[in-house]
Motif scaffolding. Sequence first.
Motif, mmCIF file in Angstrom:
data_model
loop_
_atom_site.group_PDB
_atom_site.id
_atom_site.type_symbol
_atom_site.label_atom_id
_atom_site.label_comp_id
_atom_site.label_asym_id
_atom_site.label_seq_id
_atom_site.Cartn_x
_atom_site.Cartn_y
_atom_site.Cartn_z
ATOM 1 N N ASN A 1 0.830 -1.200 0.000
ATOM 2 C CA ASN A 1 0.000 0.000 0.000
ATOM 3 C C ASN A 1 0.869 1.257 0.000
ATOM 4 O O ASN A 1 0.638 2.199 -0.770
ATOM 5 C CB ASN A 1 -0.919 0.025 1.221
ATOM 6 C CG ASN A 1 -2.098 -0.924 1.105
ATOM 7 O OD1 ASN A 1 -2.380 -1.453 0.030
ATOM 8 N ND2 ASN A 1 -2.783 -1.152 2.218
ATOM 9 N N ALA A 2 1.884 1.273 0.884
ATOM 10 C CA ALA A 2 2.764 2.436 0.973
ATOM 11 C C ALA A 2 3.546 2.621 -0.325
ATOM 12 O O ALA A 2 3.787 3.752 -0.761
ATOM 13 C CB ALA A 2 3.717 2.283 2.155
ATOM 14 N N ASP A 3 3.934 1.513 -0.959
ATOM 15 C CA ASP A 3 4.632 1.602 -2.244
ATOM 16 C C ASP A 3 3.729 2.220 -3.307
ATOM 17 O O ASP A 3 4.179 3.027 -4.132
ATOM 18 C CB ASP A 3 5.088 0.212 -2.695
ATOM 19 C CG ASP A 3 6.289 -0.290 -1.911
ATOM 20 O OD1 ASP A 3 7.103 0.538 -1.470
ATOM 21 O OD2 ASP A 3 6.403 -1.518 -1.747
ATOM 22 N N TYR A 4 2.460 1.833 -3.305
ATOM 23 C CA TYR A 4 1.521 2.404 -4.277
ATOM 24 C C TYR A 4 1.460 3.916 -4.132
ATOM 25 O O TYR A 4 1.551 4.658 -5.124
ATOM 26 C CB TYR A 4 0.125 1.799 -4.089
ATOM 27 C CG TYR A 4 -0.917 2.427 -4.990
ATOM 28 C CD1 TYR A 4 -1.077 1.983 -6.298
ATOM 29 C CD2 TYR A 4 -1.709 3.472 -4.538
ATOM 30 C CE1 TYR A 4 -2.022 2.567 -7.137
ATOM 31 C CE2 TYR A 4 -2.649 4.072 -5.364
ATOM 32 C CZ TYR A 4 -2.801 3.626 -6.662
ATOM 33 O OH TYR A 4 -3.726 4.214 -7.496
ATOM 34 N N TRP A 5 1.324 4.378 -2.897
ATOM 35 C CA TRP A 5 1.228 5.816 -2.674
ATOM 36 C C TRP A 5 2.533 6.520 -2.990
ATOM 37 O O TRP A 5 2.539 7.676 -3.424
ATOM 38 C CB TRP A 5 0.768 6.093 -1.243
ATOM 39 C CG TRP A 5 -0.680 5.757 -1.066
ATOM 40 C CD1 TRP A 5 -1.210 4.597 -0.536
ATOM 41 C CD2 TRP A 5 -1.796 6.553 -1.453
ATOM 42 N NE1 TRP A 5 -2.585 4.637 -0.571
ATOM 43 C CE2 TRP A 5 -2.974 5.825 -1.124
ATOM 44 C CE3 TRP A 5 -1.920 7.803 -2.035
ATOM 45 C CZ2 TRP A 5 -4.242 6.324 -1.372
ATOM 46 C CZ3 TRP A 5 -3.196 8.304 -2.291
ATOM 47 C CH2 TRP A 5 -4.349 7.559 -1.953
ATOM 48 N N SER A 6 3.663 5.845 -2.814
ATOM 49 C CA SER A 6 4.929 6.466 -3.190
ATOM 50 C C SER A 6 4.996 6.635 -4.708
ATOM 51 O O SER A 6 5.503 7.653 -5.200
ATOM 52 C CB SER A 6 6.124 5.647 -2.679
ATOM 53 O OG SER A 6 6.345 4.486 -3.443
ATOM 54 N N GLY A 7 4.486 5.657 -5.453
ATOM 55 C CA GLY A 7 4.433 5.797 -6.905
ATOM 56 C C GLY A 7 3.549 6.955 -7.332
ATOM 57 O O GLY A 7 3.896 7.717 -8.250
ATOM 58 N N GLN A 8 2.414 7.088 -6.657
ATOM 59 C CA GLN A 8 1.542 8.234 -6.910
ATOM 60 C C GLN A 8 2.298 9.544 -6.691
ATOM 61 O O GLN A 8 2.251 10.462 -7.523
ATOM 62 C CB GLN A 8 0.325 8.175 -5.979
ATOM 63 C CG GLN A 8 -0.771 7.226 -6.372
ATOM 64 C CD GLN A 8 -1.784 7.858 -7.317
ATOM 65 O OE1 GLN A 8 -1.894 9.089 -7.406
ATOM 66 N NE2 GLN A 8 -2.539 7.025 -8.017
ATOM 67 N N ALA A 9 3.004 9.621 -5.568
ATOM 68 C CA ALA A 9 3.719 10.852 -5.222
ATOM 69 C C ALA A 9 4.830 11.152 -6.217
ATOM 70 O O ALA A 9 4.988 12.293 -6.671
ATOM 71 C CB ALA A 9 4.293 10.745 -3.816
ATOM 72 N N LEU A 10 5.601 10.135 -6.578
ATOM 73 C CA LEU A 10 6.736 10.352 -7.471
ATOM 74 C C LEU A 10 6.292 10.892 -8.830
ATOM 75 O O LEU A 10 6.905 11.821 -9.372
ATOM 76 C CB LEU A 10 7.516 9.051 -7.643
ATOM 77 C CG LEU A 10 8.317 8.605 -6.421
ATOM 78 C CD1 LEU A 10 8.840 7.186 -6.636
ATOM 79 C CD2 LEU A 10 9.469 9.546 -6.146
ATOM 80 N N GLN A 11 5.221 10.326 -9.386
ATOM 81 C CA GLN A 11 4.757 10.813 -10.682
ATOM 82 C C GLN A 11 4.271 12.257 -10.585
ATOM 83 O O GLN A 11 4.593 13.091 -11.446
ATOM 84 C CB GLN A 11 3.631 9.910 -11.209
ATOM 85 C CG GLN A 11 3.314 10.087 -12.695
ATOM 86 C CD GLN A 11 2.461 11.320 -12.988
ATOM 87 O OE1 GLN A 11 1.670 11.769 -12.143
ATOM 88 N NE2 GLN A 11 2.610 11.856 -14.194
ATOM 89 N N ARG A 12 3.544 12.558 -9.532
ATOM 90 C CA ARG A 12 3.008 13.904 -9.359
ATOM 91 C C ARG A 12 4.108 14.933 -9.097
ATOM 92 O O ARG A 12 3.954 16.112 -9.423
ATOM 93 C CB ARG A 12 1.976 13.920 -8.226
ATOM 94 C CG ARG A 12 0.712 13.120 -8.551
ATOM 95 C CD ARG A 12 -0.101 12.832 -7.308
ATOM 96 N NE ARG A 12 -1.198 11.928 -7.591
ATOM 97 C CZ ARG A 12 -2.446 12.299 -7.907
ATOM 98 N NH1 ARG A 12 -2.728 13.591 -7.997
ATOM 99 N NH2 ARG A 12 -3.381 11.406 -8.138
ATOM 100 N N LEU A 13 5.208 14.466 -8.519
ATOM 101 C CA LEU A 13 6.337 15.362 -8.265
ATOM 102 C C LEU A 13 7.241 15.522 -9.478
ATOM 103 O O LEU A 13 8.130 16.368 -9.487
ATOM 104 C CB LEU A 13 7.153 14.843 -7.081
ATOM 105 C CG LEU A 13 6.489 14.929 -5.710
ATOM 106 C CD1 LEU A 13 7.314 14.185 -4.671
ATOM 107 C CD2 LEU A 13 6.293 16.391 -5.286
ATOM 108 N N GLY A 14 7.035 14.689 -10.503
ATOM 109 C CA GLY A 14 7.777 14.867 -11.741
ATOM 110 C C GLY A 14 8.795 13.808 -12.095
ATOM 111 O O GLY A 14 9.573 13.981 -13.040
ATOM 112 N N SER A 15 8.822 12.682 -11.382
ATOM 113 C CA SER A 15 9.786 11.637 -11.725
ATOM 114 C C SER A 15 9.364 10.935 -13.008
ATOM 115 O O SER A 15 8.184 10.882 -13.353
ATOM 116 C CB SER A 15 9.896 10.609 -10.596
ATOM 117 O OG SER A 15 8.939 9.585 -10.741
ATOM 118 N N SER A 16 10.344 10.380 -13.690
ATOM 119 C CA SER A 16 10.025 9.540 -14.845
ATOM 120 C C SER A 16 9.621 8.155 -14.348
ATOM 121 O O SER A 16 9.894 7.782 -13.197
ATOM 122 C CB SER A 16 11.240 9.411 -15.770
ATOM 123 O OG SER A 16 12.252 8.633 -15.150
#
Length: 214
Positions: A148-163
């Motif tokens: 679950n925490a990994d999913y939300w980290s993926g959400q955050a990374l994309q929204r912050l601009g990571s590839s």
Amino acid sequence: MKNLEFSRRDILVGCTACAASSQAIGFPPGKLALCRFSLTDGWSNYAPSQYITHKAKANDKSGVPQVVERIKSELSFQNNIDVMIANDENNAMATVAGGKRLLIIDVGFLSKMNGIAGTNWGAIQIIAHEVGHHIAGFSSDNHRAELNADYWSGQALQRLGSSEAVSTKAIMAVGTEEDTESHPNKYRRSDMILAGWKDAKNNKIDYTKCDYCS
């Protein structure tokens, strides 16, 4: 400033003494809310003594509270998370004690993570994962809680601009080949980070990746 010792006993007492408030902010009864990664000990839900130098203010020179606030803003998470800065611990962890959400971060550790992952997004992925626990809650199923925490980290990374490519570099660099008692293997975790990243790109959120959502 004298370092403040934050021990496993402090966490246990804090959770026990404030069980009602901890459950009220989204944690299952009877569970120690804790996720930790250490360069020496790997991933675990065991907390050794932590030596905290200070509680970080909004403009802390470490930059950690600023990253946390950006993540919270991107994910529309309004609840407070107290950031504690530790030295020479080589780890990062999320927990709840005394009814408060806490992140305990060794800033030097974050720099090492960037080096290991080969990208400055390595540190951000670690922070985003720990913030993800405070969004989704610490499920009574350890593996589900971590995914679950990994999913939300993926959400955050994309929204912050990571590839997409760099979003999983940290977990692929330090994750385990096989499942452990506390954490899934790095391939399952990478898949979940990517699921969060892709959902964010498509402006979607899968709220099933949340057991005790705040």
